[in-house]
Design an enzyme around this catalytic site. Structure first.
Site, mmCIF file in Angstrom:
data_model
loop_
_atom_site.group_PDB
_atom_site.id
_atom_site.type_symbol
_atom_site.label_atom_id
_atom_site.label_comp_id
_atom_site.label_asym_id
_atom_site.label_seq_id
_atom_site.Cartn_x
_atom_site.Cartn_y
_atom_site.Cartn_z
ATOM 1 N N SER A 241 111.893 156.422 10.973
ATOM 2 C CA SER A 241 110.442 156.319 11.195
ATOM 3 C C SER A 241 109.674 156.341 9.873
ATOM 4 C CB SER A 241 109.946 157.424 12.137
ATOM 5 O OG SER A 241 109.938 158.673 11.503
ATOM 6 N N HIS B 129 110.839 165.293 2.135
ATOM 7 C CA HIS B 129 111.504 166.493 2.668
ATOM 8 C C HIS B 129 110.535 167.216 3.595
ATOM 9 C CE1 HIS B 129 114.297 169.828 2.806
ATOM 10 N NE2 HIS B 129 113.261 170.627 2.668
HETATM 11 C C1 GAR Z 1 112.278 163.280 8.369
HETATM 12 O O1 GAR Z 1 111.607 164.358 8.980
HETATM 13 C C2 GAR Z 1 112.619 163.620 6.943
HETATM 14 O O2 GAR Z 1 111.636 164.385 6.301
HETATM 15 C C3 GAR Z 1 113.885 164.420 7.116
HETATM 16 O O3 GAR Z 1 114.589 163.757 8.127
HETATM 17 C C4 GAR Z 1 113.665 163.102 8.999
HETATM 18 C C5 GAR Z 1 114.047 161.642 9.081
HETATM 19 O O4 GAR Z 1 113.263 160.997 10.062
HETATM 20 N N1 GAR Z 1 114.627 164.478 5.894
HETATM 21 C C6 GAR Z 1 115.416 165.486 5.576
HETATM 22 O O5 GAR Z 1 115.591 166.456 6.284
HETATM 23 C C7 GAR Z 1 116.082 165.359 4.228
HETATM 24 N N2 GAR Z 1 116.907 166.483 3.972
HETATM 25 P P1 GAR Z 1 113.131 159.417 10.055
HETATM 26 O O6 GAR Z 1 114.542 158.833 10.038
HETATM 27 O O7 GAR Z 1 112.431 159.107 11.338
HETATM 28 O O8 GAR Z 1 112.344 159.011 8.839
#
Ligand code: GAR
Length: 193
Positions: A13, A110
């Site tokens: 996302s 993060h």
């Molecule tokens: C997001 O919330 C990002 O901040 C987190 O994973 C999610 C990915 O969502 N990242 C971490 O935890 C990094 N250690 P997305 O695939 O929908 O962007």
């Protein structure tokens, strides 16, 4: 326009938010490549639907040889003449070797107000601690996990009754705002070294 690769492991996302922002004619970066370390990650289909090259570099065949996996990733980044790498839910710790190839040109989002809550399960830990402010951080990637210089942060309130899921959803909205802003800043400011 700077050529950007987004590295993902899941739904993507944040990647989609970057793609959306980069549609604006005055946006200083274009998303030209998406790489997933997980086959079938949801974000790959989103990237393809947007006409963006989407490749999988499955980490499994590389086993414990982290640098071999990263050399495969780096080959794609070089082939696509990438200027800036955005980690967006890329759930793998990088070695100093790959990070060193992208000093000041690799950024990450993060889900916490760093330096608080590095690592995993940030929302559950914030709730358990009873903090009232939480959020997300975009930062430069260094060899030390979740420790590079902060580019932008977005804050949300933690409210009574929050679960890790409700808090994650509130933070995610902020992520989708600050990541495109941070990339805009980096793509505008940095000079090719
Ligand atoms: C997001 O919330 C990002 O901040 C987190 O994973 C999610 C990915 O969502 N990242 C971490 O935890 C990094 N250690 P997305 O695939 O929908 O962007």
């Amino acid at each position: 326009r700077k050529r950007v690769a987004v590295l993902i492991s899941g739904r993507g996302s944040n990647m989609a938010a970057l793609i959306e922002a980069a549609r604006a004619a005055d946006y200083p970066a274009e998303i030209v490549l998406v790489i997933s370390n997980i086959p079938g990650a949801g974000g790959l289909a989103t990237a393809e639907a947007n006409g963006i090259a989407a490749v999988t570099v499955d980490q499994k065949p590389f086993g414990r040889d982290r640098e071999a996996f990263e050399r495969a990733v780096q080959a794609h980044l070089v082939e696509h003449r990438i200027d800036i790498v955005c980690l967006a839910g890329f759930m793998r710790i990088l070695t100093p070797w790959l990070v060193g190839q992208w000093e000041w040109r690799m950024i990450n989002i993060h889900p916490s107000l760093l330096p608080a809550y590095k690592g995993l399960d940030t929302h559950a830990r914030a709730i358990a601690d009873g903090v009232t402010k939480h959020g997300a951080t975009v930062h430069f990637v260094t060899a030390e996990l979740d420790a590079g210089d902060v580019i932008l942060q977005g804050e949300v309130d933690v409210v009574p009754g929050d679960t890790p899921e409700t808090l994650a959803a509130r933070v995610l909205k902020v992520e989708h705002e600050i990541y495109p802003q941070a990339l805009r800043m980096i793509a505008t400011e940095y000079k090719l070294i």
